[in-house]
Design a protein around this motif. Structure first.
Motif, PDB file in Angstrom:
ATOM      1  N   VAL A  40     -70.059  26.773  -5.313  1.00 47.58           N
ATOM      2  CA  VAL A  40     -70.691  27.064  -6.603  1.00 47.58           C
ATOM      3  C   VAL A  40     -71.483  25.857  -7.091  1.00 47.58           C
ATOM      4  CG1 VAL A  40     -70.227  27.569  -9.036  1.00 47.58           C
ATOM      5  CG2 VAL A  40     -69.045  28.852  -7.247  1.00 47.58           C
ATOM      6  N   THR A  41     -70.909  24.686  -6.968  1.00 43.04           N
ATOM      7  CA  THR A  41     -71.611  23.467  -7.392  1.00 43.04           C
ATOM      8  C   THR A  41     -72.909  23.295  -6.612  1.00 43.04           C
ATOM      9  OG1 THR A  41     -69.493  22.434  -7.914  1.00 43.04           O
ATOM     10  CG2 THR A  41     -71.386  20.969  -7.670  1.00 43.04           C
ATOM     11  N   ASN A  42     -72.852  23.492  -5.312  1.00 39.09           N
ATOM     12  CA  ASN A  42     -74.056  23.352  -4.480  1.00 39.09           C
ATOM     13  C   ASN A  42     -75.100  24.406  -4.817  1.00 39.09           C
ATOM     14  OD1 ASN A  42     -72.957  21.180  -3.113  1.00 39.09           O
ATOM     15  ND2 ASN A  42     -72.145  22.433  -1.453  1.00 39.09           N
ATOM     16  N   ILE A  43     -74.665  25.626  -5.041  1.00 39.76           N
ATOM     17  CA  ILE A  43     -75.602  26.713  -5.343  1.00 39.76           C
ATOM     18  C   ILE A  43     -76.271  26.495  -6.699  1.00 39.76           C
ATOM     19  CG2 ILE A  43     -75.755  29.187  -5.844  1.00 39.76           C
ATOM     20  CD1 ILE A  43     -73.579  29.568  -3.688  1.00 39.76           C
ATOM     21  N   ILE A  44     -75.495  26.099  -7.695  1.00 39.76           N
ATOM     22  CA  ILE A  44     -76.058  25.867  -9.031  1.00 39.76           C
ATOM     23  C   ILE A  44     -77.066  24.723  -8.989  1.00 39.76           C
ATOM     24  CG2 ILE A  44     -75.516  25.074 -11.370  1.00 39.76           C
ATOM     25  CD1 ILE A  44     -72.925  26.700 -11.136  1.00 39.76           C
ATOM     26  N   SER A  45     -76.730  23.669  -8.274  1.00 35.66           N
ATOM     27  CA  SER A  45     -77.645  22.523  -8.218  1.00 35.66           C
ATOM     28  C   SER A  45     -78.916  22.828  -7.433  1.00 35.66           C
ATOM     29  CB  SER A  45     -76.933  21.301  -7.630  1.00 35.66           C
ATOM     30  OG  SER A  45     -76.549  21.555  -6.295  1.00 35.66           O
ATOM     31  N   SER A  46     -78.867  23.858  -6.564  1.00 36.74           N
ATOM     32  CA  SER A  46     -80.054  24.212  -5.774  1.00 36.74           C
ATOM     33  C   SER A  46     -81.105  24.948  -6.609  1.00 36.74           C
ATOM     34  CB  SER A  46     -79.667  25.077  -4.577  1.00 36.74           C
ATOM     35  OG  SER A  46     -79.361  26.387  -4.992  1.00 36.74           O
TER      36      SER A  46
END
Length: 103
Positions: A40-46
């Protein structure tokens, strides 16, 4: 007497398979939970809308699956509670007890 009131448990093939499925589900849930925060953290930051919508669909599917599993567990619990039987014998009142009650 009370000798024949021992509880009896019958394990069928379906009980054993259900327990194996429970262990597999627990393992899957733990690994999913551990990876979820990072994903989730990676997806949101993308800031990728497509990736976000795909993850949302995936989480919705997992949520539905978990709700179904929870319903199965509740059903098992209610079934087990229903299988508990209580045996009680009430003796008739003695003549002396009847006389005392009349007074």
């Amino acid at each position: 007497g009370l000798d024949n009131l021992e509880p009896s448990v019958t394990w069928s093939k379906s009980n054993i398979e259900a327990n194996e499925n429970d262990e597999e589900h627990k393992s899957n849930a733990e690994s999913f939970s551990n990876n979820l925060d990072d994903d989730v953290t990676n997806i949101i930051s993308s800031n990728d809308v497509t990736l976000l919508s795909d993850k949302l669909r995936q989480l919705a599917k997992k949520t539905k699956s978990q709700q179904s599993y929870n319903a199965q567990l509740l059903s098992k619990i209610l079934q087990l509670q229903g299988n508990i039987q209580v045996c009680c014998r009430i003796r008739p009142m003695s003549n002396k007890e009847r006389e005392n009650e009349e007074q």
